[in-house]
Design an enzyme around this catalytic site. Sequence first.
Site, PDB file in Angstrom:
ATOM      1  N   LYS A 169     -20.494  24.189 -69.056  1.00 57.35           N
ATOM      2  CA  LYS A 169     -19.917  22.752 -68.607  1.00 57.35           C
ATOM      3  C   LYS A 169     -18.994  22.818 -67.413  1.00 57.35           C
ATOM      4  O   LYS A 169     -18.077  23.611 -67.440  1.00 57.35           O
ATOM      5  CB  LYS A 169     -19.327  21.908 -69.804  1.00 57.35           C
ATOM      6  CG  LYS A 169     -19.575  20.425 -69.762  1.00 57.35           C
ATOM      7  CD  LYS A 169     -20.839  20.065 -70.170  1.00 57.35           C
ATOM      8  CE  LYS A 169     -21.155  18.498 -70.185  1.00 57.35           C
ATOM      9  NZ  LYS A 169     -22.430  18.257 -70.895  1.00 57.35           N
TER      10      LYS A 169
HETATM   11  N1  GLU Z   1     -25.522  17.091 -69.057  1.00 55.17           N
HETATM   12  C1  GLU Z   1     -26.595  17.140 -69.369  1.00 55.17           C
HETATM   13  C2  GLU Z   1     -26.328  17.733 -70.825  1.00 55.17           C
HETATM   14  O1  GLU Z   1     -25.173  17.444 -71.365  1.00 55.17           O
HETATM   15  C3  GLU Z   1     -27.681  18.023 -68.696  1.00 55.17           C
HETATM   16  C4  GLU Z   1     -27.170  19.389 -68.639  1.00 55.17           C
HETATM   17  C5  GLU Z   1     -28.229  20.244 -67.597  1.00 55.17           C
HETATM   18  O2  GLU Z   1     -29.382  19.847 -67.316  1.00 55.17           O
HETATM   19  O3  GLU Z   1     -27.882  21.603 -67.415  1.00 55.17           O
HETATM   20  O4  GLU Z   1     -27.251  18.167 -71.410  1.00 55.17           O
END
Ligand code: GLU
Length: 424
Positions: free
Chosen positions: A108
């Site tokens: 993240k």
């Molecule tokens: N931000 C989204 C999540 O929390 C998508 C993450 C992604 O597509 O890598 O799942």
Amino acid sequence: MSDLPHRDLHAVALETIDAAAELLGLEPWLAATLRRPERAVTVEIPYLAADGTVRSVRGYRVQHSTARGPAKGGIRFHPDVTIEEVTGLATLMSIKTALLDLPLGGGKGGVTVDPRGMTDAEVEAITRGYARAIAGVIGPDVDVPAPDVNTGTRHMDWIADEYGHLVGSPTPAVVTGKSLAAGGSLGRDTATAAGCRTVTLRAAKQLGLAADARVAIQGFGNAGAHLARMLAADGLRVVAVSDSRGGVHRPDGLDLAAVAEAKRVHGSVTAFPDADVVTNEELLAVDCEILVPAALEGAIAEREATKVRARLVAEAANGPCTPEADLVLAERDVVVLPDVLASAGGVTVSCFEWQQNRDGSTWSEARVAAELDRRMQGAFDALWDYAAAQRLPLRLAAVALGVQRVAEATRQRHAAPTAAPLAS
Ligand code: GLU
């Protein structure tokens, strides 16, 4: 919703890992390893502001696990972003990708900034500065960022462009959630909503809810707005929706196209005239069968949980129910479809996008939708059966399934040699 206890998310993620580790009987070294990210990077991002001054914001990228594949997870722009929050969210991503059995790990990123009121040039400068600052630790085989709160296709296109220039060749597989023109996948923009729809309908069927059950959705952003439209098309009655300024409620169902138009023109769903205006807290307590928290984390704490009237809560956002709320909801017989499943549609189609970029293929929208549906259904069914067999709440069951897979891969990677080294 911006004054929520974000720092707690890291503690929640740790409790989650601990509970799963105990249930699975993990070796202490493994449980300890999974509590900490493999890598956490903090960067400073100076940029030229619109008034001609140079300012600077803080950014983070955390890779919780790459044991099952490159780290994967979004980047959020929010004034409350901290390294703790990003670490907690990265941990949840490892569990999410493992639960969906994607060949990816968990990561993240975030920038502590309030993009509201900023010029496009300022947002672009910050995004490109962030991309340059983390370029050394991301890559198609290492860590693949994506959109999250307050970021979207524009940001991903800038990151891909910046990274391509830095490494000397176009590298679309370095991020997902790009525009179609820059190598994005069909169906990525509606993926979180589509995935949530699949598992919500499946859970509603298991619980014997009526085909025209009432739905309330908190958050009318990318996930919430598309989900509202999809569930209404399925025959459910969307009776309440909200955004950060408040919500609207109409017991016989909202005209969603008109609500979306009111938001487009006036900036908030509360401008929609043919409904009662409610606060975000009141929205959580409206009379309905299905409640979807699709905004930020911590939206449903203990106090809110005592007022929930829904039978099913589908977590389209990351971490919307606190652990205390979970306990209250369980006591009140409310079933919670946990975030690691209900919000996994986005990362699943991100995985499809990454695969397409790597082999140069282009999947049709129908193929993306069918593959997403298949994966979400498979994950739901496996989870539902496991939770029933083990008599576990869905969240603990989901986390246990995910952690088990991450633990297996981690164990394999770090296994101590059992035989003497080969003679040379
Ligand atoms: N931000 C989204 C999540 O929390 C998508 C993450 C992604 O597509 O890598 O799942």
